[in-house]
Design a protein around this motif. Structure first.
Motif, PDB file in Angstrom:
ATOM      1  N   ILE A 115       0.935  -1.207  -0.146  1.00  0.00           N
ATOM      2  CA  ILE A 115      -0.099   0.216  -0.063  1.00  0.00           C
ATOM      3  C   ILE A 115       0.915   1.196  -0.051  1.00  0.00           C
ATOM      4  CG2 ILE A 115      -1.756   1.337   1.430  1.00  0.00           C
ATOM      5  CD1 ILE A 115      -2.863  -1.370   2.328  1.00  0.00           C
ATOM      6  N   THR A 116       1.805   1.195   0.877  1.00  0.00           N
ATOM      7  CA  THR A 116       3.038   2.311   0.730  1.00  0.00           C
ATOM      8  C   THR A 116       3.512   2.390  -0.297  1.00  0.00           C
ATOM      9  OG1 THR A 116       3.485   2.078   2.969  1.00  0.00           O
ATOM     10  CG2 THR A 116       5.009   3.110   1.891  1.00  0.00           C
ATOM     11  N   LEU A 161       2.815   5.987  -3.438  1.00  0.00           N
ATOM     12  CA  LEU A 161       4.079   6.693  -4.060  1.00  0.00           C
ATOM     13  C   LEU A 161       4.189   6.410  -5.437  1.00  0.00           C
ATOM     14  CD1 LEU A 161       6.816   6.431  -0.944  1.00  0.00           C
ATOM     15  CD2 LEU A 161       5.338   8.226  -1.526  1.00  0.00           C
ATOM     16  N   GLY A 162       3.569   5.294  -5.987  1.00  0.00           N
ATOM     17  CA  GLY A 162       3.679   4.874  -7.452  1.00  0.00           C
ATOM     18  C   GLY A 162       5.024   4.030  -7.795  1.00  0.00           C
ATOM     19  N   SER A 187      -4.554   0.663 -10.493  1.00  0.00           N
ATOM     20  CA  SER A 187      -4.452  -0.396  -9.656  1.00  0.00           C
ATOM     21  C   SER A 187      -3.206  -1.255  -9.998  1.00  0.00           C
ATOM     22  CB  SER A 187      -5.659  -1.308 -10.328  1.00  0.00           C
ATOM     23  OG  SER A 187      -5.420  -2.015 -11.316  1.00  0.00           O
ATOM     24  N   PHE A 188      -2.413  -0.941 -10.929  1.00  0.00           N
ATOM     25  CA  PHE A 188      -1.308  -1.802 -11.188  1.00  0.00           C
ATOM     26  C   PHE A 188       0.029  -1.006 -10.686  1.00  0.00           C
ATOM     27  CE2 PHE A 188      -3.933  -4.052 -13.781  1.00  0.00           C
ATOM     28  CZ  PHE A 188      -3.546  -5.433 -13.562  1.00  0.00           C
ATOM     29  N   VAL A 189       0.141   0.407 -10.780  1.00  0.00           N
ATOM     30  CA  VAL A 189       1.407   1.113 -10.619  1.00  0.00           C
ATOM     31  C   VAL A 189       1.238   2.216  -9.296  1.00  0.00           C
ATOM     32  CG1 VAL A 189       1.978   0.829 -13.113  1.00  0.00           C
ATOM     33  CG2 VAL A 189       0.688   2.980 -12.297  1.00  0.00           C
ATOM     34  N   GLY A 190      -0.137   2.431  -8.799  1.00  0.00           N
ATOM     35  CA  GLY A 190      -0.050   3.091  -7.917  1.00  0.00           C
ATOM     36  C   GLY A 190      -0.727   4.515  -8.324  1.00  0.00           C
ATOM     37  N   ILE A 194       7.648  10.100  -6.826  1.00  0.00           N
ATOM     38  CA  ILE A 194       8.523  10.972  -6.251  1.00  0.00           C
ATOM     39  C   ILE A 194       9.420  11.673  -7.476  1.00  0.00           C
ATOM     40  CG2 ILE A 194      10.727  11.306  -5.136  1.00  0.00           C
ATOM     41  CD1 ILE A 194       9.985   9.109  -3.157  1.00  0.00           C
ATOM     42  N   VAL A 195       9.744  11.119  -8.414  1.00  0.00           N
ATOM     43  CA  VAL A 195      10.450  11.633  -9.536  1.00  0.00           C
ATOM     44  C   VAL A 195       9.382  12.415 -10.442  1.00  0.00           C
ATOM     45  CG1 VAL A 195      11.542  10.927 -11.683  1.00  0.00           C
ATOM     46  CG2 VAL A 195      11.980   9.482  -9.789  1.00  0.00           C
TER      47      VAL A 195
END
Length: 343
Positions: free
Chosen positions: A189-190, A194-195, A263-266, A322-323
């Protein structure tokens, strides 16, 4: 889309850039793979040969699906930004601001934590389906609650404020899921928040690819009607456009493709916000062009961002969200200060 000399030249540049980014992303990472090894791996795959070296397996099973998924998700987020900004005629609206991304992320978190307990983990499609329901719920809440009393229209300031509230609500739900989750689930989940593209595989590529191609193809044929909204809803009605059906169909397709990708990459920020602005400055506000070029530019940006996320702390990797935020925030501030920014 009218393919005049300007668009032909721009298409050639962007497609060339996309191919270069694909090659760079596929070659470099914690393990560098030569072009000879890439060609050999593809040739053996075509012959159904199992005699693969370690680098060839890394390319086929890890690096290539991740590269393709990053391009597909980038295209989804960019086109999603184009569609939401066109529908609401506001340049600062994107899927993350109207509850789609946070709703989808909550749906994914719900599935990760409670999927086995509730016996809803029945196929590889279960995760994107639950995420889609979450995205639809989030978008519907924002859309319904932002209706003003004046002829049932959406108030843009109210929409943005309701979007903030609904996002906060779903983030609280995600926080609760993290609290009751076991350690591996909480870690997943974390990373979602953040992706990350670290979980890319051929199944996710196929699911996201099919959904993205299907939805973008359908919304492209609605682009001409979306152009009439630039004149205003009343003018669009006089031109024979059914505004309610247009909004509902485009929003539904947008929610499906963005939720599936999420759903797959956040949650990945700023791609859907920045790309449409850059394109409007360059090629204007024709949604046919924005959808076409947005898919390409979004793929380039996210693939490059994923490459940076893998390289900068190699062999560890930085969450891609983040990037994109580090790149997107200054670009967005610069765009905000331009006088010819709004449409």
């Amino acid at each position: 889309m009218k393919l005049n000399n300007k668009h032909l030249f721009l298409s050639c540049i962007l497609i060339t850039a996309l191919l270069l980014v694909v090659i760079i992303s596929a070659r470099y990472g914690a393990v560098n793979i030569s072009l000879d090894e890439i060609i050999s791996a593809l040739a053996k795959q075509l012959r159904n040969s199992d005699n693969l070296t370690l680098n060839e397996r890394i390319f086929l099973d890890i690096r290539l699906p991740r590269t393709i998924l990053s391009i597909t998700v980038g295209a989804t987020l960019a086109v999603g930004g184009v569609l939401t900004q066109s529908l609401f005629r506001n340049p600062i609206v994107e899927p993350g601001m109207i509850g789609t991304s946070s709703g989808a992320a909550f749906g994914a978190a719900f599935f990760i934590v409670l999927g086995s307990t509730l016996k809803i983990n029945v196929s590889e499609w279960s995760l994107p389906i639950i995420a889609c329901f979450g995205g639809i719920l989030g978008t519907a809440l924002v859309f319904v609650l932002s209706k003003s009393n004046q002829r049932g229209k959406n108030s843009i300031p109210l929409l943005l404020l309701v979007g903030v509230a609904v996002n906060a609500l779903f983030l609280s739900g995600i926080g609760f899921m993290s609290y009751i989750a076991r350690d591996p689930q909480a870690r997943s989940i974390t990373f979602w928040n953040l992706g990350t593209l670290s979980g890319a595989n051929w199944s996710s590529v196929i699911i996201v690819g099919i959904t993205t191609i299907f939805c973008i193809t359908l919304v492209y044929y609605q682009a001409k009607k979306l152009n009439t909204l630039i004149l205003g809803e009343d003018e669009a009605k006089h031109l024979g456009v059914n505004i309610k059906n247009l909004k509902n169909s485009v929003l539904l397709l947008n929610v499906i493709m963005v939720s599936t990708a999420t759903s797959f990459v956040g949650v990945i920020s700023f791609v859907g916000l920045i790309v449409p602005h850059l394109l409007r400055i360059t090629i204007g506000s024709d949604n046919r062009n924005l959808i076409y070029y947005g898919a390409i530019v979004g793929g380039i940006i996210l693939c490059l961002s994923d490459f940076v996320a893998r390289i900068i702390l190699s062999p560890a990797e930085l969450p891609i969200g983040i990037v994109t935020s580090i790149i997107g925030v200054p670009v967005f501030i610069i765009l905000l200060r331009k006088k010819n920014y709004f449409f």
